[in-house]
Design a protein around this motif. Structure first.
Motif, PDB file in Angstrom:
ATOM      1  N   PRO A   8       0.862  -1.281   0.058  1.00  0.00           N
ATOM      2  CA  PRO A   8      -0.084  -0.055  -0.107  1.00  0.00           C
ATOM      3  C   PRO A   8       0.974   1.363   0.105  1.00  0.00           C
ATOM      4  O   PRO A   8       0.455   2.207  -0.612  1.00  0.00           O
ATOM      5  CB  PRO A   8      -0.724  -0.195   1.312  1.00  0.00           C
ATOM      6  N   SER A   9       2.035   0.891   0.662  1.00  0.00           N
ATOM      7  CA  SER A   9       2.920   2.400   0.497  1.00  0.00           C
ATOM      8  C   SER A   9       3.534   2.547  -0.816  1.00  0.00           C
ATOM      9  O   SER A   9       4.448   3.460  -0.939  1.00  0.00           O
ATOM     10  CB  SER A   9       4.032   2.386   1.574  1.00  0.00           C
ATOM     11  N   GLY A  10       3.424   1.427  -1.816  1.00  0.00           N
ATOM     12  CA  GLY A  10       4.057   1.763  -3.020  1.00  0.00           C
ATOM     13  C   GLY A  10       3.310   2.671  -4.169  1.00  0.00           C
ATOM     14  O   GLY A  10       2.756   3.576  -3.571  1.00  0.00           O
ATOM     15  N   ALA A  11       3.633   2.405  -5.291  1.00  0.00           N
ATOM     16  CA  ALA A  11       2.844   3.250  -6.296  1.00  0.00           C
ATOM     17  C   ALA A  11       2.633   2.225  -7.348  1.00  0.00           C
ATOM     18  O   ALA A  11       3.044   1.285  -7.751  1.00  0.00           O
ATOM     19  CB  ALA A  11       3.723   4.099  -6.684  1.00  0.00           C
ATOM     20  N   LYS A  12       1.586   2.631  -8.350  1.00  0.00           N
ATOM     21  CA  LYS A  12       1.241   1.726  -9.505  1.00  0.00           C
ATOM     22  C   LYS A  12       2.261   1.935 -10.536  1.00  0.00           C
ATOM     23  O   LYS A  12       2.727   2.747 -10.551  1.00  0.00           O
ATOM     24  CB  LYS A  12      -0.186   2.464 -10.166  1.00  0.00           C
ATOM     25  N   ILE A  13       2.586   0.662 -11.112  1.00  0.00           N
ATOM     26  CA  ILE A  13       3.603   0.694 -12.161  1.00  0.00           C
ATOM     27  C   ILE A  13       2.941   0.490 -13.450  1.00  0.00           C
ATOM     28  O   ILE A  13       2.374  -0.590 -13.445  1.00  0.00           O
ATOM     29  CB  ILE A  13       4.688  -0.500 -11.825  1.00  0.00           C
ATOM     30  N   GLU A  14       3.153   1.498 -14.224  1.00  0.00           N
ATOM     31  CA  GLU A  14       2.481   1.298 -15.707  1.00  0.00           C
ATOM     32  C   GLU A  14       3.671   1.687 -16.804  1.00  0.00           C
ATOM     33  O   GLU A  14       4.755   2.514 -16.466  1.00  0.00           O
ATOM     34  CB  GLU A  14       1.603   2.343 -15.809  1.00  0.00           C
ATOM     35  N   GLY A  15       3.487   0.918 -17.858  1.00  0.00           N
ATOM     36  CA  GLY A  15       4.408   1.280 -19.206  1.00  0.00           C
ATOM     37  C   GLY A  15       5.818   0.654 -18.852  1.00  0.00           C
ATOM     38  O   GLY A  15       6.779   1.323 -19.332  1.00  0.00           O
ATOM     39  N   PHE A  16       6.037  -0.004 -18.024  1.00  0.00           N
ATOM     40  CA  PHE A  16       7.448  -0.531 -17.820  1.00  0.00           C
ATOM     41  C   PHE A  16       7.913  -1.586 -18.894  1.00  0.00           C
ATOM     42  O   PHE A  16       7.140  -2.451 -19.212  1.00  0.00           O
ATOM     43  CB  PHE A  16       7.633  -1.393 -16.400  1.00  0.00           C
ATOM     44  N   TYR A  18      10.555  -4.213 -20.487  1.00  0.00           N
ATOM     45  CA  TYR A  18      11.780  -5.048 -20.167  1.00  0.00           C
ATOM     46  C   TYR A  18      12.242  -5.631 -21.602  1.00  0.00           C
ATOM     47  O   TYR A  18      11.228  -5.876 -22.260  1.00  0.00           O
ATOM     48  CB  TYR A  18      11.145  -6.223 -19.404  1.00  0.00           C
ATOM     49  N   ALA A  19      13.377  -5.411 -21.767  1.00  0.00           N
ATOM     50  CA  ALA A  19      14.094  -5.650 -23.062  1.00  0.00           C
ATOM     51  C   ALA A  19      13.611  -6.897 -23.871  1.00  0.00           C
ATOM     52  O   ALA A  19      13.031  -6.771 -24.715  1.00  0.00           O
ATOM     53  CB  ALA A  19      15.375  -5.824 -22.754  1.00  0.00           C
ATOM     54  N   SER A  20      13.669  -8.101 -23.077  1.00  0.00           N
ATOM     55  CA  SER A  20      13.246  -9.333 -23.962  1.00  0.00           C
ATOM     56  C   SER A  20      11.749  -9.615 -23.773  1.00  0.00           C
ATOM     57  O   SER A  20      11.401 -10.554 -24.605  1.00  0.00           O
ATOM     58  CB  SER A  20      13.944 -10.522 -23.304  1.00  0.00           C
ATOM     59  N   LYS A  21      11.022  -8.835 -23.043  1.00  0.00           N
ATOM     60  CA  LYS A  21       9.633  -9.240 -22.731  1.00  0.00           C
ATOM     61  C   LYS A  21       8.741  -8.286 -23.197  1.00  0.00           C
ATOM     62  O   LYS A  21       7.462  -8.260 -23.288  1.00  0.00           O
ATOM     63  CB  LYS A  21       9.266  -9.596 -21.282  1.00  0.00           C
ATOM     64  N   GLY A  22       9.457  -6.874 -23.730  1.00  0.00           N
ATOM     65  CA  GLY A  22       8.365  -5.865 -24.208  1.00  0.00           C
ATOM     66  C   GLY A  22       7.748  -5.272 -22.845  1.00  0.00           C
ATOM     67  O   GLY A  22       8.258  -5.147 -21.640  1.00  0.00           O
ATOM     68  N   LYS A  23       6.670  -4.325 -22.957  1.00  0.00           N
ATOM     69  CA  LYS A  23       5.959  -3.731 -22.023  1.00  0.00           C
ATOM     70  C   LYS A  23       5.211  -4.729 -21.464  1.00  0.00           C
ATOM     71  O   LYS A  23       4.480  -5.625 -21.796  1.00  0.00           O
ATOM     72  CB  LYS A  23       5.095  -2.845 -22.538  1.00  0.00           C
ATOM     73  N   LEU A  24       5.298  -4.622 -19.759  1.00  0.00           N
ATOM     74  CA  LEU A  24       4.653  -5.388 -18.924  1.00  0.00           C
ATOM     75  C   LEU A  24       3.510  -4.736 -18.651  1.00  0.00           C
ATOM     76  O   LEU A  24       3.117  -3.644 -18.587  1.00  0.00           O
ATOM     77  CB  LEU A  24       5.560  -5.613 -17.673  1.00  0.00           C
ATOM     78  N   ASN A  25       2.435  -5.727 -18.211  1.00  0.00           N
ATOM     79  CA  ASN A  25       1.444  -5.129 -17.685  1.00  0.00           C
ATOM     80  C   ASN A  25       1.355  -4.291 -16.485  1.00  0.00           C
ATOM     81  O   ASN A  25       2.478  -4.549 -15.830  1.00  0.00           O
ATOM     82  CB  ASN A  25       0.033  -6.377 -17.434  1.00  0.00           C
ATOM     83  N   SER A  26       0.282  -3.453 -16.165  1.00  0.00           N
ATOM     84  CA  SER A  26       0.389  -2.605 -14.883  1.00  0.00           C
ATOM     85  C   SER A  26       0.428  -3.431 -13.656  1.00  0.00           C
ATOM     86  O   SER A  26      -0.153  -4.478 -13.619  1.00  0.00           O
ATOM     87  CB  SER A  26      -0.795  -1.585 -14.897  1.00  0.00           C
ATOM     88  N   HIS A  27       0.965  -2.922 -12.674  1.00  0.00           N
ATOM     89  CA  HIS A  27       0.949  -3.645 -11.490  1.00  0.00           C
ATOM     90  C   HIS A  27       0.582  -2.702 -10.286  1.00  0.00           C
ATOM     91  O   HIS A  27       1.090  -1.877  -9.971  1.00  0.00           O
ATOM     92  CB  HIS A  27       2.530  -4.235 -10.944  1.00  0.00           C
ATOM     93  N   ASP A  28      -0.735  -2.704 -10.014  1.00  0.00           N
ATOM     94  CA  ASP A  28      -1.271  -1.856  -9.027  1.00  0.00           C
ATOM     95  C   ASP A  28      -0.867  -1.938  -7.620  1.00  0.00           C
ATOM     96  O   ASP A  28      -0.204  -2.990  -7.249  1.00  0.00           O
ATOM     97  CB  ASP A  28      -2.934  -2.082  -9.007  1.00  0.00           C
ATOM     98  N   VAL A  29      -1.143  -1.014  -6.813  1.00  0.00           N
ATOM     99  CA  VAL A  29      -0.666  -0.933  -5.367  1.00  0.00           C
ATOM    100  C   VAL A  29      -1.595  -2.061  -4.576  1.00  0.00           C
ATOM    101  O   VAL A  29      -2.798  -2.085  -4.921  1.00  0.00           O
ATOM    102  CB  VAL A  29      -1.019   0.383  -4.857  1.00  0.00           C
ATOM    103  N   GLY A  30      -0.905  -2.743  -3.889  1.00  0.00           N
ATOM    104  CA  GLY A  30      -1.722  -3.858  -2.922  1.00  0.00           C
ATOM    105  C   GLY A  30      -1.775  -5.020  -3.932  1.00  0.00           C
ATOM    106  O   GLY A  30      -2.376  -6.053  -3.193  1.00  0.00           O
TER     107      GLY A  30
END
Length: 86
Positions: A8-16, A18-30
């Protein structure tokens, strides 16, 4: 596979990207997600707030009810969206 928890103290990760995997799906808080070890290592180094957890710890997190961040001071209403209190 590695299990990564975005606390919960983190942040939403979007648009990351990764070189061999391409764009990863978002990773929401919690949210808890599984990643391949090389992707997990890069995410953990890039986003210091992410936590690598064991399967047992992941079960504990999922079993715990979600704590809502914003609570009304006049009634029992609580939400995870600040605008809902307006």
């Amino acid at each position: 596979m590695e299990i990564i928890y975005n606390p919960p103290s983190g942040a939403k990760i979007e648009g990351f990207i990764y070189a061999s995997k391409g764009k990863l799906n978002s990773h929401d808080v919690g949210e808890i997600k599984q990643y391949e070890p090389e992707v997990a290592d890069v995410l953990l180094k890039t986003f210091a707030f992410l936590e690598k957890v064991t399967p047992q710890r992941a079960q504990e997190i999922l079993a715990k009810p979600k704590e809502l961040a914003f609570k009304c001071e006049h009634c029992d209403f609580s939400t995870d969206h600040k605008v809902a209190l307006a």
